[in-house]
Design a protein around this motif. Structure first.
Motif, PDB file in Angstrom:
ATOM      1  N   ASP A 192       0.833  -1.206   0.000  1.00 24.55           N
ATOM      2  CA  ASP A 192       0.000   0.000   0.000  1.00 24.55           C
ATOM      3  C   ASP A 192       0.865   1.252   0.000  1.00 24.55           C
ATOM      4  O   ASP A 192       0.623   2.195  -0.775  1.00 24.55           O
ATOM      5  CB  ASP A 192      -0.899   0.016   1.236  1.00 24.55           C
ATOM      6  N   ASP A 193       1.856   1.283   0.880  1.00 23.85           N
ATOM      7  CA  ASP A 193       2.725   2.463   0.990  1.00 23.85           C
ATOM      8  C   ASP A 193       3.642   2.586  -0.219  1.00 23.85           C
ATOM      9  O   ASP A 193       3.880   3.689  -0.724  1.00 23.85           O
ATOM     10  CB  ASP A 193       3.551   2.381   2.274  1.00 23.85           C
ATOM     11  N   VAL A 194       4.161   1.468  -0.691  1.00 25.10           N
ATOM     12  CA  VAL A 194       5.095   1.511  -1.817  1.00 25.10           C
ATOM     13  C   VAL A 194       4.399   2.025  -3.072  1.00 25.10           C
ATOM     14  O   VAL A 194       4.937   2.863  -3.810  1.00 25.10           O
ATOM     15  CB  VAL A 194       5.709   0.114  -2.053  1.00 25.10           C
ATOM     16  N   LEU A 238       7.701  -3.901  -5.606  1.00 27.21           N
ATOM     17  CA  LEU A 238       6.461  -4.296  -6.275  1.00 27.21           C
ATOM     18  C   LEU A 238       6.683  -5.505  -7.185  1.00 27.21           C
ATOM     19  O   LEU A 238       5.832  -6.403  -7.266  1.00 27.21           O
ATOM     20  CB  LEU A 238       5.904  -3.126  -7.093  1.00 27.21           C
ATOM     21  N   GLU A 239       7.804  -5.534  -7.865  1.00 27.53           N
ATOM     22  CA  GLU A 239       8.086  -6.678  -8.732  1.00 27.53           C
ATOM     23  C   GLU A 239       8.150  -7.962  -7.917  1.00 27.53           C
ATOM     24  O   GLU A 239       7.644  -9.010  -8.333  1.00 27.53           O
ATOM     25  CB  GLU A 239       9.416  -6.440  -9.472  1.00 27.53           C
ATOM     26  N   HIS A 240       8.747  -7.870  -6.726  1.00 26.74           N
ATOM     27  CA  HIS A 240       8.855  -9.035  -5.850  1.00 26.74           C
ATOM     28  C   HIS A 240       7.504  -9.378  -5.213  1.00 26.74           C
ATOM     29  O   HIS A 240       7.208 -10.555  -4.953  1.00 26.74           O
ATOM     30  CB  HIS A 240       9.895  -8.749  -4.760  1.00 26.74           C
ATOM     31  N   ALA A 241       6.673  -8.360  -4.971  1.00 30.25           N
ATOM     32  CA  ALA A 241       5.407  -8.568  -4.261  1.00 30.25           C
ATOM     33  C   ALA A 241       4.319  -9.141  -5.159  1.00 30.25           C
ATOM     34  O   ALA A 241       3.320  -9.667  -4.655  1.00 30.25           O
ATOM     35  CB  ALA A 241       4.924  -7.245  -3.657  1.00 30.25           C
ATOM     36  N   GLN A 242       4.491  -9.069  -6.496  1.00 31.23           N
ATOM     37  CA  GLN A 242       3.423  -9.558  -7.371  1.00 31.23           C
ATOM     38  C   GLN A 242       3.376 -11.081  -7.341  1.00 31.23           C
ATOM     39  O   GLN A 242       4.386 -11.764  -7.411  1.00 31.23           O
ATOM     40  CB  GLN A 242       3.607  -9.063  -8.802  1.00 31.23           C
ATOM     41  N   THR A 243       2.153 -11.599  -7.247  1.00 33.05           N
ATOM     42  CA  THR A 243       1.947 -13.048  -7.188  1.00 33.05           C
ATOM     43  C   THR A 243       1.818 -13.619  -8.602  1.00 33.05           C
ATOM     44  O   THR A 243       1.720 -12.878  -9.596  1.00 33.05           O
ATOM     45  CB  THR A 243       0.683 -13.389  -6.392  1.00 33.05           C
ATOM     46  N   ASP A 244       1.768 -14.916  -8.700  1.00 32.57           N
ATOM     47  CA  ASP A 244       1.643 -15.563 -10.014  1.00 32.57           C
ATOM     48  C   ASP A 244       0.315 -15.236 -10.686  1.00 32.57           C
ATOM     49  O   ASP A 244       0.198 -15.301 -11.914  1.00 32.57           O
ATOM     50  CB  ASP A 244       1.768 -17.085  -9.850  1.00 32.57           C
ATOM     51  N   THR A 245      -0.693 -14.874  -9.881  1.00 29.91           N
ATOM     52  CA  THR A 245      -2.001 -14.532 -10.460  1.00 29.91           C
ATOM     53  C   THR A 245      -2.074 -13.087 -10.942  1.00 29.91           C
ATOM     54  O   THR A 245      -3.083 -12.680 -11.513  1.00 29.91           O
ATOM     55  CB  THR A 245      -3.112 -14.741  -9.423  1.00 29.91           C
ATOM     56  N   GLY A 246      -1.037 -12.313 -10.685  1.00 26.88           N
ATOM     57  CA  GLY A 246      -1.049 -10.909 -11.065  1.00 26.88           C
ATOM     58  C   GLY A 246      -1.440  -9.974  -9.929  1.00 26.88           C
ATOM     59  O   GLY A 246      -1.325  -8.746 -10.049  1.00 26.88           O
ATOM     60  N   HIS A 247      -1.952 -10.538  -8.829  1.00 24.42           N
ATOM     61  CA  HIS A 247      -2.265  -9.739  -7.638  1.00 24.42           C
ATOM     62  C   HIS A 247      -0.957  -9.385  -6.929  1.00 24.42           C
ATOM     63  O   HIS A 247       0.133  -9.678  -7.428  1.00 24.42           O
ATOM     64  CB  HIS A 247      -3.203 -10.543  -6.719  1.00 24.42           C
ATOM     65  N   PHE A 248      -1.057  -8.755  -5.770  1.00 22.55           N
ATOM     66  CA  PHE A 248       0.126  -8.372  -5.006  1.00 22.55           C
ATOM     67  C   PHE A 248      -0.049  -8.780  -3.547  1.00 22.55           C
ATOM     68  O   PHE A 248      -1.124  -8.625  -2.961  1.00 22.55           O
ATOM     69  CB  PHE A 248       0.350  -6.856  -5.063  1.00 22.55           C
ATOM     70  N   HIS A 249       1.039  -9.324  -2.989  1.00 22.63           N
ATOM     71  CA  HIS A 249       1.083  -9.399  -1.536  1.00 22.63           C
ATOM     72  C   HIS A 249       1.048  -7.976  -0.981  1.00 22.63           C
ATOM     73  O   HIS A 249       1.498  -7.039  -1.640  1.00 22.63           O
ATOM     74  CB  HIS A 249       2.380 -10.066  -1.070  1.00 22.63           C
ATOM     75  N   PHE A 306       6.652 -12.597   3.210  1.00 22.20           N
ATOM     76  CA  PHE A 306       5.304 -12.086   3.011  1.00 22.20           C
ATOM     77  C   PHE A 306       4.367 -12.747   4.006  1.00 22.20           C
ATOM     78  O   PHE A 306       4.464 -13.947   4.275  1.00 22.20           O
ATOM     79  CB  PHE A 306       4.835 -12.320   1.576  1.00 22.20           C
ATOM     80  N   LEU A 307       3.427 -11.969   4.524  1.00 21.57           N
ATOM     81  CA  LEU A 307       2.565 -12.427   5.603  1.00 21.57           C
ATOM     82  C   LEU A 307       1.152 -12.737   5.147  1.00 21.57           C
ATOM     83  O   LEU A 307       0.287 -13.017   5.971  1.00 21.57           O
ATOM     84  CB  LEU A 307       2.538 -11.364   6.717  1.00 21.57           C
ATOM     85  N   ASP A 308       0.889 -12.668   3.842  1.00 22.35           N
ATOM     86  CA  ASP A 308      -0.455 -12.931   3.340  1.00 22.35           C
ATOM     87  C   ASP A 308      -0.372 -13.675   2.012  1.00 22.35           C
ATOM     88  O   ASP A 308       0.667 -13.676   1.333  1.00 22.35           O
ATOM     89  CB  ASP A 308      -1.242 -11.623   3.177  1.00 22.35           C
ATOM     90  N   THR A 344      -5.088  -2.942  -2.117  1.00 19.58           N
ATOM     91  CA  THR A 344      -3.650  -3.110  -2.331  1.00 19.58           C
ATOM     92  C   THR A 344      -3.337  -3.180  -3.818  1.00 19.58           C
ATOM     93  O   THR A 344      -2.389  -2.536  -4.303  1.00 19.58           O
ATOM     94  CB  THR A 344      -3.157  -4.388  -1.628  1.00 19.58           C
ATOM     95  N   LEU A 345      -4.119  -3.960  -4.547  1.00 23.11           N
ATOM     96  CA  LEU A 345      -3.925  -4.027  -5.992  1.00 23.11           C
ATOM     97  C   LEU A 345      -4.079  -2.638  -6.612  1.00 23.11           C
ATOM     98  O   LEU A 345      -3.251  -2.210  -7.444  1.00 23.11           O
ATOM     99  CB  LEU A 345      -4.927  -4.986  -6.608  1.00 23.11           C
ATOM    100  N   GLY A 346      -5.142  -1.935  -6.227  1.00 21.87           N
ATOM    101  CA  GLY A 346      -5.374  -0.609  -6.788  1.00 21.87           C
ATOM    102  C   GLY A 346      -4.235   0.353  -6.488  1.00 21.87           C
ATOM    103  O   GLY A 346      -3.833   1.142  -7.355  1.00 21.87           O
TER     104      GLY A 346
END
Length: 794
Positions: A435-437, A468-479, A488-490, A497-499
């Motif tokens: 969110d902050d990034v 952000l590159e590291h936080a993106q999941t395989d589905t395209g969403h983001f931790h 990652f905790l989720d 967060t995605l928005g």
């Protein structure tokens, strides 16, 4: 009188069992009885969890330990048609340090205040001096009840003569009577009958009277000493009935059980007067000299009682000229001798009674009401209302602060932005947040435009893009949440967060100052999130996504711009089938815009121009996204919904000279009460951005002024008049609470400050120009049509 005078009293009020409650009730009735054209209402003070069945004149209640209630009361007063406020002041009535919660109310109202001072301290501790001096400053007139109090105000607090009014404590008007009729009425014995009444506490000094009684009783065995009154509720809460039990034990030790009566009850005024009229001698054995007024003594004087009292300040003045006898504090022998004198010299006693009674005629409530009314009339003629903007916020700078990134850099390490701080020191155990990034990227890209290619900005942007590159999941969403240990905790973050990630990435893609590689990576990450973006359901997630996509679409960016780099370096970016083209992004953008308009139409109603039944968080971002949709399409449907909802946020939060942000303590429902506290600076930052977007869309001058005022929320244009921004470090405090400022300085607060500052910086010259004529008046905005007046800047 040509118009009805409307007086609003503040104090405790009946049926609360309290001396000031009774005083306020009697004063109100005496004032309203002066003339038919005087209307009186009450703001009543309650102890925590107290509930009373108040009479109809009570129009507002303050739970005295809730600071927000004092702020609400100030708002109520300002919106009422009251001409004048009459405050009953006693330090113990109000919560806070030396009762300083009351200043949350007094500092915020624009009505003349007449303060009745029930206590004045001659040698105050520092906090009581400060509190008294503030009370003096906020009061148009100070009413005191003795000449001693007048002199004390002048000598100790340097109050000018013209600000002080001396009006006696009021009393009911009874004929001069003998006692037997009332003794029979109350079935009281005692010859003579001695009386002490009032809420029981150790400062009453009753033990001195008990010590004086044995010798008196030996000579006058029918003598009765009646101690009338319940234990003071504060004393009872803290110490129980310890003092009453001590007195009871002492009565037994002295063998006075037949001569001393305790009536442990709070008596209503009529019954109290009957008790006073039944007594032969009133005894006031207070132990403290610092007693500036006593309602009990006043009543005894006005009903023509023989009186023996210790020489506290009020008694010294009231009992002069042979209206009573004075005995030194704690001097049992003196009480015995004075009482013997009155009993054995009936003619002298009657003369003293008559002196007291005659003096009391000037203190009847009928006369007191006339005197207060004269003070009200005088104060209204003299009162000159202050301009809130000039006087409350004259400390604000006349230009925008310089951009300072020290605190943002302090929070940023080689991983990302640490979410929170402990009093400004990064709190590592909270870890990082997408969110902050995402929002941090949006802020930094805007700063590139204003600071050109700064090395420190490049470093921060690269770090955030890496996160952000590291936080993106395989589905395209983001931790969203990452621990300080880089775990990652989720499974994935929220839709918001995605928005927020898309929000930042859209700015990166649109920025011509960044390398093509960096922009290609951003485009790749957004493309991978395409399916997720299409399926959003939450309005704020849609709004953030729209703001990011708008930057891409506005800049004319197309997938073709990055295709060659993407194809040649697929191994360098995370797997994605292809970059999404402009038409697809536009389709997502417009789909979300349409859904927000539908949401607005479904929830709007008279007096509620909003997307949902509740105003919650990140509010102005919803309005801004539709204004941006209008900028892109020129579709007036988007403009109307965007401006209507932004205007609604203005009407809800603009107080005439500052923004009173909807607090997170419950949020604001259409049929509920707006929470005042836990105000978050993000709301002020987003308001500033939305107003700038509105100004760019329709060129209505008011939006530029509102953008300046909402930004100045950070600088102190807020309810508490406290700067949240630290110009030395660039840090921003996390919120305004009922007990003051939240001194933690987290990532969200400083990022939203930078977003707001960057937006307003584009128009700083116009917003702070000496030629700028304010369009938002100090009386505030009550009708939307005033806000939308077409005062345009071409």
């Amino acid at each position: 009188m040509n118009k009805q005078l409307k007086v609003l009293f503040i104090g405790t009020y009946v049926p609360k069992e309290c001396g000031i409650a009774t005083f306020t009730f009697d004063l109100l009735n005496s004032v309203s009885g002066v003339h038919d054209d005087i209307h009186c209402e009450v703001i009543a003070l309650n102890d925590p969890s107290e509930i009373y069945n108040y009479p109809e004149e009570v129009v507002f209640q303050i739970e005295r330990n809730r600071l927000e209630d004092y702020y609400r009361a100030a708002d109520f007063i300002n919106q009422s048609d009251a001409d004048i406020v009459c405050l009953q002041h006693e330090f113990g009535l109000f919560w806070g340090n030396a009762g300083d919660y009351i200043f949350a109310l007094l500092s915020g109202i624009s009505k003349p205040v007449i303060t009745t001072m029930h206590t004045i301290i001659k040698e105050p501790e520092p906090e009581y001096r400060i509190s008294t001096e503030k009370l003096i400053r906020y009061s148009e007139k100070l009413v005191v009840m003795s000449q001693t109090a007048v002199e004390m105000l002048k000598e100790v607090y340097k109050v000018p003569d013209e600000k002080i009014e001396m009006i006696f404590h009021g009393l009911p008007d009874y004929p001069f009577n003998n006692c037997n009729k009332y003794k029979q009425k109350l079935d009281l014995k005692g010859s003579p009958l001695l009386l002490t009444f009032g809420l029981l506490s150790q400062n009453k000094g009753i033990e001195s009277m008990l010590e004086a009684l044995p010798e008196l009783v030996s000579q006058y065995p029918d003598l009765v000493y009646l101690i009338l009154g319940a234990t003071h509720p504060v004393v009872k809460k803290q110490h129980g009935e310890t003092y009453r039990q001590y007195l009871t034990n002492r009565v037994s030790e002295l063998g006075l059980e037949k001569n001393v009566l305790f009536h442990d009850k709070f008596v209503e005024k009529e019954e109290l007067c009957n008790y006073i009229l039944a007594s032969d001698i009133y005894v006031s054995p207070y132990l403290s000299r610092e007693q500036i007024v006593s309602g009990a003594l006043t009543y005894a004087i006005g009903m023509g009682k023989a009186i023996v009292s210790t020489p506290y300040w009020y008694a010294q003045e009231m009992l002069s000229e042979n209206r009573g006898l004075l005995v030194d504090f704690g001097y049992a022998e003196g009480f015995k001798n004075s009482l013997l004198y009155l009993i054995e010299n009936p003619e002298e006693c009657d003369k003293m009674r008559r002196n007291a009674y005659d003096f009391g005629r000037k203190m009847t409530w009928k006369n007191i009401g006339k005197e207060y009314n004269a003070v009200f009339t005088k104060a209204l003629k003299q009162y000159r209302p202050y301009s809130g903007t000039k006087n409350r916020f004259n400390f604000l700078p006349d230009q925008l602060p310089e951009i300072k990134l020290d605190h943002l850099k302090l929070l940023t390490d080689n991983v990302g932005i640490i979410q929170h701080t402990n009093l400004g020191v990064p709190a590592r155990h909270y870890g990082y947040s997408t969110d902050d990034v995402g929002r941090g990227l949006a802020a930094l890209i805007q700063l590139i435009d204003s600071q050109e290619k700064s090395e420190e900005l490049w470093k921060l942007i690269t770090t955030y893009m890496s996160f952000l590159e590291h936080a993106q999941t395989d589905t395209g969403h983001f931790h969203n949440f990452m621990s300080y240990k880089r775990d990652f905790l989720d499974e994935e973050g929220s839709e918001d967060t995605l928005g927020r990630a898309v929000y930042g990435l859209g700015y990166v893609i649109s920025c011509p100052y960044l390398s093509k590689n960096m922009r290609t990576l951003a485009h790749t990450l957004i493309s991978k999130a395409g399916t997720q973006m299409k399926n959003l359901s939450y309005p704020r997630a849609k709004a953030y996504t729209m703001c990011g996509l708008y930057e891409m679409l506005r800049a004319g960016v197309d997938a073709d711009s990055f295709e060659s780099i993407f194809n040649s370096r697929r191994d360098a970016v995370r797997a994605v089938d292809s970059l999404i083209d402009r038409d697809t992004f536009e389709s997502i953008f417009l789909s979300h815009a349409d859904s927000l308009v539908d949401l607005y139409e479904a929830n709007r109603k008279e007096g509620w121009e909003w997307f949902e039944p509740t105003v919650t968080y990140s509010n102005a971002k919803l309005s801004e996204s539709l204004i941006l949709a209008y900028n892109y399409t020129k579709d007036r449907t988007y403009r109307k919904a965007g401006l209507d909802t932004l205007d609604f946020l203005t009407e809800t939060q603009w107080k005439g000279d500052f923004f009173d942000i909807v607090g997170n303590k419950g949020w604001y429902s259409w049929n509920g009460e707006k929470p005042i506290f836990d105000q978050q600076p993000i709301e002020a930052g987003y308001l500033t951005q939305a107003y700038i977007s509105a100004y760019e869309a329709v060129r209505v001058r008011k939006y530029l002024e509102l953008a300046r005022y909402s930004f100045e929320y950070f600088l102190g244009r807020n309810r508490l008049q406290i700067p949240m921004y630290d110009s030395l470090t660039g840090a921003v405090c996390d919120g305004l609470n009922c007990d003051g400022m939240n001194c933690n300085q987290g990532a969200e607060s400083v990022i939203c400050f930078l977003l707001a500052l960057s937006s307003l910086n584009k128009y700083a010259d116009e917003a702070y120009s000496a030629l700028f004529q304010p369009a938002v008046r100090s009386e505030g905005l009550t009708k939307k049509k005033n806000l939308l007046a077409a005062n345009r800047i071409d």
